[in-house]
Design an enzyme around this catalytic site. Structure first.
Site, PDB file in Angstrom:
ATOM      1  N   HIS A  56       0.854  -1.205   0.000  1.00 52.51           N
ATOM      2  CA  HIS A  56       0.000   0.000   0.000  1.00 52.51           C
ATOM      3  C   HIS A  56       0.878   1.239   0.000  1.00 52.51           C
ATOM      4  CE1 HIS A  56       0.780  -0.443   4.304  1.00 52.51           C
ATOM      5  NE2 HIS A  56       0.143   0.677   4.610  1.00 52.51           N
ATOM      6  N   HIS A  58       1.293   3.951   1.904  1.00 56.05           N
ATOM      7  CA  HIS A  58       1.791   4.726   3.050  1.00 56.05           C
ATOM      8  C   HIS A  58       3.310   4.866   2.998  1.00 56.05           C
ATOM      9  CE1 HIS A  58      -2.022   4.205   5.724  1.00 56.05           C
ATOM     10  NE2 HIS A  58      -2.100   5.242   4.912  1.00 56.05           N
ATOM     11  N   ASP A  60       5.701   4.868   5.013  1.00 55.26           N
ATOM     12  CA  ASP A  60       6.593   3.953   5.731  1.00 55.26           C
ATOM     13  C   ASP A  60       6.679   2.578   5.072  1.00 55.26           C
ATOM     14  OD1 ASP A  60       3.844   3.733   6.732  1.00 55.26           O
ATOM     15  OD2 ASP A  60       4.628   2.304   8.175  1.00 55.26           O
ATOM     16  N   HIS A  61       6.023   2.412   3.913  1.00 56.04           N
ATOM     17  CA  HIS A  61       6.147   1.165   3.149  1.00 56.04           C
ATOM     18  C   HIS A  61       6.795   1.385   1.778  1.00 56.04           C
ATOM     19  CE1 HIS A  61       3.702  -1.200   6.050  1.00 56.04           C
ATOM     20  NE2 HIS A  61       3.389   0.039   6.391  1.00 56.04           N
ATOM     21  N   HIS A 114      -7.561  -0.660   5.950  1.00 52.93           N
ATOM     22  CA  HIS A 114      -6.531   0.268   6.431  1.00 52.93           C
ATOM     23  C   HIS A 114      -6.385   1.393   5.399  1.00 52.93           C
ATOM     24  CE1 HIS A 114      -2.754   1.589   8.250  1.00 52.93           C
ATOM     25  NE2 HIS A 114      -2.117   1.381   7.121  1.00 52.93           N
ATOM     26  N   ASP A 133      -0.100  -3.930   6.720  1.00 54.19           N
ATOM     27  CA  ASP A 133      -0.937  -3.294   7.753  1.00 54.19           C
ATOM     28  C   ASP A 133      -2.392  -3.761   7.694  1.00 54.19           C
ATOM     29  OD1 ASP A 133       1.432  -2.031   8.221  1.00 54.19           O
ATOM     30  OD2 ASP A 133       0.740  -0.018   7.733  1.00 54.19           O
ATOM     31  N   HIS A 171       4.765  -4.441  10.895  1.00 61.65           N
ATOM     32  CA  HIS A 171       5.254  -3.649  12.032  1.00 61.65           C
ATOM     33  C   HIS A 171       5.521  -4.494  13.264  1.00 61.65           C
ATOM     34  CE1 HIS A 171       4.528   0.501  10.527  1.00 61.65           C
ATOM     35  NE2 HIS A 171       3.582  -0.090   9.798  1.00 61.65           N
TER      36      HIS A 171
HETATM   37 FE    FE Z   1       2.633   0.935   8.149  1.00 60.65          FE
HETATM   38 ZN    ZN Z   2       0.048   1.705   6.576  1.00 57.65          ZN
END
Ligand code: FE
Ligand code: ZN
Length: 255
Positions: A56, A58, A60-61, A114, A133, A171
Site C-alpha cells: 500500500h 503509506h 513507511d512502506h 486500512h 498493515d 510492524h
Molecule cells: Fe505501516
Molecule cells: Zn500503513
C-alpha cells in the site's frame, strides 16, 4: 524448494521482507520502508533484487524505494487501485491476480480497510502471507480509509487460508497489541501464553514477526469476533461478527 524469506527491521518499527527463490536466483522485496537495511541484507546474502511487491502507498512502506532502485533496478508491482499514489509501477494487480517469484506463484488478495487498495500477497507453496498493515501480529491496521465491514471482510479472507501459513506483517507492534488484546479476551490462556512469549522475545531483541495464522486465530482479537467469550465480555452475544469486529477496532483506537 520454498522461498527463503528474510525479515528486515527498518525505521523504528517497520519490517520489510526479502523472498528468494534459490532455483531461479530471483529475489523479491516486499515493501521498501528504508533503503539502507534492505541494501545491506541483499549484500550480505549476495542476492540480486529482481522485483518489488508493494502492499500500500503509506510512506513507511515505500519511502526507501527510489534509493534502492537507483542501484538495484527491479520490476515494481502494486495494486491497480492504489497506482495513482504509489511510486511508478511496472505492473498493476488486483484481487485474484498472480505474481511470480521464480517458480513460486503468489496470489493477490485485496485487503482494503486500512487503505482502499491495500493488497496482501499469498504464496501457498511457501506457506507465506505478506499482510503489511492488514492482519498484523496480535492486531490489525487502523481502518483509515475503508469501512469497518470491509476490513472485517478482508481479514475474513485471510482467516480461511491454511493455519500453518506464516504471517509476515509490517510492524513490530505486537507487545502493545498484547496489552490491548488482554482487555478484550482476558480469559484466553493461549493469549496469556503468547503475551509471555512476546515479552521474552522483545527482552532478547528478537522480532515477533512472522507469526502463524494458527496462532493469530487462537489469540488475535480482531480475528475472534465470533468467539462467544469475547462477545459475552463485550455484551454483544449473538451479534453480527462484523459489528463485534468494529466494536473491538473502535476500542483499540481509544486504547
Ligand atoms: Fe505501516
Ligand atoms: Zn500503513
Amino acid at each position: 524448494m520454498p522461498l527463503e524469506i528474510l525479515t528486515i527491521p527498518c525505521l523504528s518499527d517497520n519490517y520489510a521482507f526479502l523472498a528468494h527463490d534459490a532455483e531461479s536466483g530471483e529475489t523479491a522485496l516486499i515493501d521498501a520502508p528504508e533503503a539502507a537495511p534492505i541494501l545491506a541484507a541483499l549484500a550480505s546474502k549476495g542476492w540480486r533484487l529482481t522485483q518489488v511487491l508493494l502492499t500500500h502507498h503509506h510512506w513507511d512502506h515505500v519511502e526507501g524505494l527510489s534509493e534502492i532502485l537507483a542501484t538495484h533496478p527491479a520490476k515494481v508491482t502494486g495494486a491497480e487501485a492504489d497506482a495513482h499514489r504509489l511510486p511508478p509501477l511496472d505492473a498493476t494487480v488486483r484481487e485474484g491476480d498472480c505474481v511470480q517469484i521464480g517458480a513460486e506463484t503468489g496470489q493477490v488478495v485485496d485487503v482494503s480497510g486500512h487503505t482502499v487498495g491495500h493488497v496482501a500477497y499469498h504464496f501457498p507453496g511457501s506457506r507465506a502471507l505478506f499482510t503489511a498493515d492488514s492482519l498484523m501480529a496480535l492486531g490489525c491496521g487502523r481502518v483509515f480509509e475503508g469501512a469497518m465491514p470491509q476490513m472485517w471482510e478482508s481479514l475474513s479472507k485471510l482467516a480461511v487460508l491454511p493455519p500453518e501459513t506464516m504471517v509476515y506483517s509490517g510492524h513490530e507492534y505486537t507487545q502493545a497489541n498484547g496489552r490491548f488484546a488482554e482487555t478484550i479476551d482476558p480469559d484466553n490462556p493461549a493469549l496469556q501464553q503468547r503475551i509471555r512469549e512476546i515479552a521474552a522475545a522483545r527482552e532478547a531483541e528478537m522480532p515477533t514477526v512472522p507469526s502463524t495464522l494458527e496462532l493469530e486465530l487462537a489469540t488475535n482479537p480482531f480475528l475472534r469476533a465470533r468467539d462467544p467469550a469475547i462477545q459475552a465480555h463485550l455484551g454483544m452475544q449473538g451479534a453480527d461478527p462484523a459489528e463485534v469486529f468494529a466494536e473491538i477496532r473502535l476500542r483499540k483506537d481509544r486504547f
